[in-house]
Design a protein around this motif. Structure first.
Motif, PDB file in Angstrom:
ATOM      1  N   LYS A 152       0.823  -1.210   0.000  1.00  0.00           N
ATOM      2  CA  LYS A 152       0.000   0.000   0.000  1.00  0.00           C
ATOM      3  C   LYS A 152       0.857   1.260   0.000  1.00  0.00           C
ATOM      4  O   LYS A 152       0.396   2.323  -0.412  1.00  0.00           O
ATOM      5  N   VAL A 153       2.096   1.135   0.489  1.00  0.00           N
ATOM      6  CA  VAL A 153       3.023   2.262   0.402  1.00  0.00           C
ATOM      7  C   VAL A 153       3.427   2.487  -1.049  1.00  0.00           C
ATOM      8  O   VAL A 153       3.398   3.605  -1.566  1.00  0.00           O
ATOM      9  N   ALA A 154       3.813   1.394  -1.720  1.00  0.00           N
ATOM     10  CA  ALA A 154       4.298   1.518  -3.093  1.00  0.00           C
ATOM     11  C   ALA A 154       3.162   1.716  -4.093  1.00  0.00           C
ATOM     12  O   ALA A 154       3.324   2.430  -5.091  1.00  0.00           O
ATOM     13  N   GLY A 155       2.000   1.084  -3.829  1.00  0.00           N
ATOM     14  CA  GLY A 155       0.920   1.060  -4.812  1.00  0.00           C
ATOM     15  C   GLY A 155       0.383   2.411  -5.244  1.00  0.00           C
ATOM     16  O   GLY A 155       0.345   2.712  -6.444  1.00  0.00           O
ATOM     17  N   GLY A 160       0.000   6.696  -9.263  1.00  0.00           N
ATOM     18  CA  GLY A 160       0.124   8.093  -9.657  1.00  0.00           C
ATOM     19  C   GLY A 160       1.157   8.291 -10.751  1.00  0.00           C
ATOM     20  O   GLY A 160       0.937   9.042 -11.709  1.00  0.00           O
ATOM     21  N   LEU A 161       2.305   7.601 -10.619  1.00  0.00           N
ATOM     22  CA  LEU A 161       3.346   7.705 -11.647  1.00  0.00           C
ATOM     23  C   LEU A 161       2.853   7.163 -12.986  1.00  0.00           C
ATOM     24  O   LEU A 161       3.074   7.769 -14.041  1.00  0.00           O
ATOM     25  N   LEU A 162       2.189   6.001 -12.942  1.00  0.00           N
ATOM     26  CA  LEU A 162       1.666   5.412 -14.176  1.00  0.00           C
ATOM     27  C   LEU A 162       0.609   6.313 -14.807  1.00  0.00           C
ATOM     28  O   LEU A 162       0.570   6.483 -16.029  1.00  0.00           O
ATOM     29  N   ALA A 163      -0.265   6.885 -13.955  1.00  0.00           N
ATOM     30  CA  ALA A 163      -1.315   7.765 -14.476  1.00  0.00           C
ATOM     31  C   ALA A 163      -0.711   8.980 -15.158  1.00  0.00           C
ATOM     32  O   ALA A 163      -1.182   9.421 -16.217  1.00  0.00           O
ATOM     33  N   GLY A 164       0.347   9.534 -14.546  1.00  0.00           N
ATOM     34  CA  GLY A 164       0.982  10.702 -15.138  1.00  0.00           C
ATOM     35  C   GLY A 164       1.773  10.384 -16.388  1.00  0.00           C
ATOM     36  O   GLY A 164       1.846  11.196 -17.315  1.00  0.00           O
ATOM     37  N   ALA A 165       2.357   9.168 -16.434  1.00  0.00           N
ATOM     38  CA  ALA A 165       3.240   8.827 -17.552  1.00  0.00           C
ATOM     39  C   ALA A 165       2.486   8.215 -18.732  1.00  0.00           C
ATOM     40  O   ALA A 165       2.666   8.635 -19.879  1.00  0.00           O
ATOM     41  N   VAL A 166       1.653   7.216 -18.463  1.00  0.00           N
ATOM     42  CA  VAL A 166       1.014   6.486 -19.571  1.00  0.00           C
ATOM     43  C   VAL A 166      -0.494   6.335 -19.401  1.00  0.00           C
ATOM     44  O   VAL A 166      -1.133   5.607 -20.163  1.00  0.00           O
ATOM     45  N   GLY A 167      -1.082   6.989 -18.387  1.00  0.00           N
ATOM     46  CA  GLY A 167      -2.529   6.939 -18.222  1.00  0.00           C
ATOM     47  C   GLY A 167      -2.960   6.058 -17.070  1.00  0.00           C
ATOM     48  O   GLY A 167      -2.290   5.073 -16.732  1.00  0.00           O
ATOM     49  N   ALA A 168      -4.104   6.409 -16.459  1.00  0.00           N
ATOM     50  CA  ALA A 168      -4.576   5.709 -15.265  1.00  0.00           C
ATOM     51  C   ALA A 168      -4.932   4.252 -15.541  1.00  0.00           C
ATOM     52  O   ALA A 168      -4.817   3.400 -14.656  1.00  0.00           O
ATOM     53  N   SER A 253      -3.001  17.012  -8.060  1.00  0.00           N
ATOM     54  CA  SER A 253      -2.809  16.219  -9.271  1.00  0.00           C
ATOM     55  C   SER A 253      -2.800  14.735  -8.918  1.00  0.00           C
ATOM     56  O   SER A 253      -2.561  14.368  -7.758  1.00  0.00           O
ATOM     57  N   PRO A 254      -3.043  13.850  -9.906  1.00  0.00           N
ATOM     58  CA  PRO A 254      -2.978  12.406  -9.623  1.00  0.00           C
ATOM     59  C   PRO A 254      -1.647  11.972  -9.015  1.00  0.00           C
ATOM     60  O   PRO A 254      -1.612  11.138  -8.110  1.00  0.00           O
ATOM     61  N   GLY A 255      -0.548  12.541  -9.493  1.00  0.00           N
ATOM     62  CA  GLY A 255       0.754  12.179  -8.945  1.00  0.00           C
ATOM     63  C   GLY A 255       0.892  12.565  -7.483  1.00  0.00           C
ATOM     64  O   GLY A 255       1.439  11.805  -6.673  1.00  0.00           O
ATOM     65  N   THR A 256       0.387  13.747  -7.117  1.00  0.00           N
ATOM     66  CA  THR A 256       0.456  14.193  -5.724  1.00  0.00           C
ATOM     67  C   THR A 256      -0.436  13.342  -4.832  1.00  0.00           C
ATOM     68  O   THR A 256      -0.064  13.002  -3.703  1.00  0.00           O
ATOM     69  N   VAL A 257      -1.619  12.992  -5.334  1.00  0.00           N
ATOM     70  CA  VAL A 257      -2.511  12.109  -4.574  1.00  0.00           C
ATOM     71  C   VAL A 257      -1.818  10.776  -4.305  1.00  0.00           C
ATOM     72  O   VAL A 257      -1.844  10.252  -3.184  1.00  0.00           O
ATOM     73  N   GLY A 258      -1.185  10.221  -5.335  1.00  0.00           N
ATOM     74  CA  GLY A 258      -0.465   8.964  -5.159  1.00  0.00           C
ATOM     75  C   GLY A 258       0.635   9.081  -4.123  1.00  0.00           C
ATOM     76  O   GLY A 258       0.823   8.186  -3.290  1.00  0.00           O
ATOM     77  N   LEU A 259       1.371  10.198  -4.141  1.00  0.00           N
ATOM     78  CA  LEU A 259       2.452  10.406  -3.172  1.00  0.00           C
ATOM     79  C   LEU A 259       1.903  10.496  -1.751  1.00  0.00           C
ATOM     80  O   LEU A 259       2.443   9.879  -0.818  1.00  0.00           O
ATOM     81  N   PHE A 314      -2.961  15.982   7.462  1.00  0.00           N
ATOM     82  CA  PHE A 314      -3.671  14.884   6.808  1.00  0.00           C
ATOM     83  C   PHE A 314      -2.808  13.624   6.775  1.00  0.00           C
ATOM     84  O   PHE A 314      -3.281  12.522   7.079  1.00  0.00           O
ATOM     85  N   VAL A 315      -1.545  13.780   6.419  1.00  0.00           N
ATOM     86  CA  VAL A 315      -0.644  12.627   6.332  1.00  0.00           C
ATOM     87  C   VAL A 315      -0.471  11.973   7.701  1.00  0.00           C
ATOM     88  O   VAL A 315      -0.555  10.745   7.841  1.00  0.00           O
ATOM     89  N   VAL A 316      -0.243  12.790   8.743  1.00  0.00           N
ATOM     90  CA  VAL A 316      -0.040  12.239  10.089  1.00  0.00           C
ATOM     91  C   VAL A 316      -1.292  11.506  10.566  1.00  0.00           C
ATOM     92  O   VAL A 316      -1.225  10.371  11.053  1.00  0.00           O
ATOM     93  N   ALA A 317      -2.451  12.151  10.429  1.00  0.00           N
ATOM     94  CA  ALA A 317      -3.696  11.546  10.911  1.00  0.00           C
ATOM     95  C   ALA A 317      -4.020  10.263  10.159  1.00  0.00           C
ATOM     96  O   ALA A 317      -4.367   9.234  10.761  1.00  0.00           O
ATOM     97  N   SER A 318      -3.904  10.295   8.834  1.00  0.00           N
ATOM     98  CA  SER A 318      -4.223   9.113   8.036  1.00  0.00           C
ATOM     99  C   SER A 318      -3.250   7.974   8.316  1.00  0.00           C
ATOM    100  O   SER A 318      -3.630   6.797   8.312  1.00  0.00           O
ATOM    101  N   THR A 319      -1.995   8.319   8.569  1.00  0.00           N
ATOM    102  CA  THR A 319      -0.997   7.304   8.907  1.00  0.00           C
ATOM    103  C   THR A 319      -1.363   6.592  10.203  1.00  0.00           C
ATOM    104  O   THR A 319      -1.277   5.359  10.309  1.00  0.00           O
ATOM    105  N   LEU A 320      -1.806   7.357  11.204  1.00  0.00           N
ATOM    106  CA  LEU A 320      -2.185   6.757  12.483  1.00  0.00           C
ATOM    107  C   LEU A 320      -3.440   5.898  12.346  1.00  0.00           C
ATOM    108  O   LEU A 320      -3.561   4.853  13.004  1.00  0.00           O
TER     109      LEU A 320
END
Length: 417
Positions: A152-155, A160-168, A253-259, A314-320
C-alpha cells in the motif's frame, strides 16, 4: 522455541504471491477511481458505486461460498480465484485500448473481482492454519500484513506515476499481472494441507447455518463481527470519497494524490512491525482495543485538510488511522485462526465477513449520495465522526478487562465462548 514461518519455502511462496496480489490491489485502489474520474469523467456517486460493486458479492454469495470452500482443498480455490481476478481486471485496459471502455464495464469487472475475492478470502482464512503451526500464526500474519502495508506504500505512488506517464488505465494492467503472479506462486507450493475429516452428511444450507450459529453464540467473535460492520460503513464511505476529495476539493494532481497516499500507507508497515512488541507488552486483547478504537479519533482531522500545513496534518492523521487498523487486524485474524475449529473456519469466516463487510456497499453509496447532497468535505466529516464513535463497541464490550484473547487449547479448561 517457535520457528519463524519465513524459514519455510512454501510460506515464502505464499508470502510473495500474497504481496503481489496486494500490490496490484493497492495500485488499482487509486487507478480505478482515477480511470472513472479522468477517462470517463464520472462524478462522486459513480466512483462510490464502483466501491460498492466490489463488496456487494459478500452479501450475495458470501455465506454459501464459505460452506462450499470448507468442503474443498483451499489452494486450488485460491488459484482459480486469482486467475478469474486477472481476467476480469485485465479486460479493462483491453477495452480502453479498443476505445470501448464504459462505466458499466468497470462495474461488471468490479463485481466479478468481488466474487473471486469472496472465494479467495474464504479459502485463505483456513489455508494458513492448515500449513502452519498455531504458534507461528501471529508472526505469519504480521509478515503478511506488513507486506500488504508495504504494498500500500508503493501502490498509490506507482498508480500516480503510471497515471501521469502512460494513463490511469495502465494501473489496472499492473493489477492483472499481480494476480497472475500470485496464482503462479500458489501453484509452486508443495506442502500438503491438513484437512479436517468431512462430515458424515452434507447439506449446504445446514452447514451455512452452523457457521452463523457459531458467530451468534461466541461473544467475542460476535462483538468483533458487529464492530466490523458498524465501523466499516463509515470507514468505507470515508475511503471511497478520499481520492475524489483530494482531486476535486483540494485540487491535487494524480501524482500528488499517489504520493500522499503512499506516505499514509507507511502506517500499515509500522502497525505490522509494532504489533508483536505491543502484544508482548499489553496482551493481544488490550492491543486490539487500543489500536482499533484509537484509530477512529485520528480520522477526525481528515475533513479539515487543505493546502500547506494542513496537508501535513492529513498525512499524520491518516498514517495513524492505518497503523491502528493494521495492528488490530493482525491480532483479530490470528485470534480467529487459533480459536475456531479448523473444520468450520471458512464458514465462520464468511459469516463474519458477511456481517463485517455487508455494510461496505451501503457505506460507499451513502457517502456518495451524501456528497452529492451536501458536498464532499461535509460528507467526509460525517463519515469520520461515525467511524470515531464506533470504537466504543470495543471499549465497552466483552474485551473490557481482558489482557489476552483465548486460544483453542484453553477450551478444555472451560473458558467461556
Amino acid at each position: 522455541m517457535t520457528i519463524s514461518p519465513a524459514g519455510s519455502r512454501d510460506f515464502r511462496l505464499i508470502w510473495a504471491g500474497t504481496t503481489a496480489g496486494r500490490l496490484g490491489e493497492a495500485v488499482a485502489s487509486v487507478a480505478t477511481p482515477l480511470v472513472a474520474l479522468t477517462v470517463l469523467d464520472a462524478g462522486p456517486f459513480t466512483v462510490t458505486l464502483l466501491t460498492a460493486a466490489a463488496w456487494l458479492p459478500w452479501l450475495l454469495i458470501g455465506l454459501p461460498a464459505g460452506a462450499i470452500v470448507d468442503r474443498l482443498a483451499k489452494r486450488p480455490v485460491m488459484i482459480a480465484a486469482d486467475v478469474t481476478s486477472a481476467v476480469a481486471i485485465g479486460s479493462v485496459p483491453v477495452a480502453a485500448a479498443l476505445h470501448h471502455l464504459t462505466v458499466t464495464h468497470l462495474l461488471v469487472a468490479a463485481l466479478v473481482l468481488g466474487a473471486a475475492t469472496v472465494f479467495f478470502q474464504s479459502a485463505w482464512a483456513a489455508y494458513l492454519p492448515a500449513v502452519l503451526d498455531e504458534k507461528q500464526l501471529v508472526g505469519a500474519n504480521a509478515l503478511l500484513y506488513g507486506s500488504e502495508s508495504a504494498s500500500k506504500v508503493a501502490g498509490p505512488g506507482l498508480a500516480g506515476l503510471l497515471a501521469g506517464a502512460v494513463g490511469a488505465v495502465s494501473g489496472l494492467a499492473v493489477q492483472a499481472g499481480a494476480f497472475a503472479f500470485s496464482a503462479a506462486c500458489l501453484l509452486l507450493v508443495r506442502r500438503p494441507e491438513r484437512r479436517p475429516p468431512p462430515p458424515l452428511e452434507r447439506h449446504l444450507w445446514r452447514e451455512v447455518g452452523e457457521g452463523i450459529r457459531y458467530v451468534r453464540h461466541d461473544r467475542i467473535i460476535r462483538r468483533l463481527a458487529l464492530h466490523g460492520a458498524v465501523s466499516n460503513l463509515p470507514l468505507t464511505g470515508y475511503q471511497a470519497l478520499l481520492v475524489v476529495f483530494l482531486v476535486r476539493e483540494i485540487g491535487l494532481s494524480p501524482g500528488t494524490v499517489g504520493l500522499l497516499l503512499t506516505l499514509t500507507a507507511l502506517g500499515g508497515v509500522a502497525g505490522a512491525a509494532l504489533v508483536q512488541p505491543l502484544v508482548r507488552r499489553l496482551g493481544d486483547a488490550r492491543t486490539l482495543v487500543v489500536c482499533k478504537a484509537g484509530a477512529g479519533p485520528c480520522a477526525l482531522v481528515v475533513p479539515f485538510t487543505g493546502r500547506g500545513v494542513a496537508l501535513g496534518l492529513f498525512v499524520v492523521a491518516s498514517t495513524l488511522v492505518i497503523l491502528g487498523i493494521t495492528a488490530g487486524n493482525v491480532v483479530s485474524a490470528s485470534f480467529r485462526q487459533r480459536w475456531v475449529d479448523p473444520g468450520m473456519l471458512s464458514r465462520v469466516m464468511t459469516s463474519i465477513q458477511v456481517v463485517n463487510l455487508g455494510t461496505i456497499p451501503l457505506g460507499a453509496v451513502s457517502a456518495g449520495a451524501l456528497a452529492n447532497w451536501v458536498g464532499t468535505r461535509e460528507s467526509l466529516a460525517v463519515m469520520t465522526v461515525a467511524y470515531a464513535a464506533s470504537g466504543l463497541m470495543l471499549v465497552l464490550g466483552p474485551l473490557r478487562g481482558l489482557r489476552d484473547l483465548p486460544s483453542r487449547s484453553l477450551r478444555g479448561a472451560g473458558l467461556p465462548a
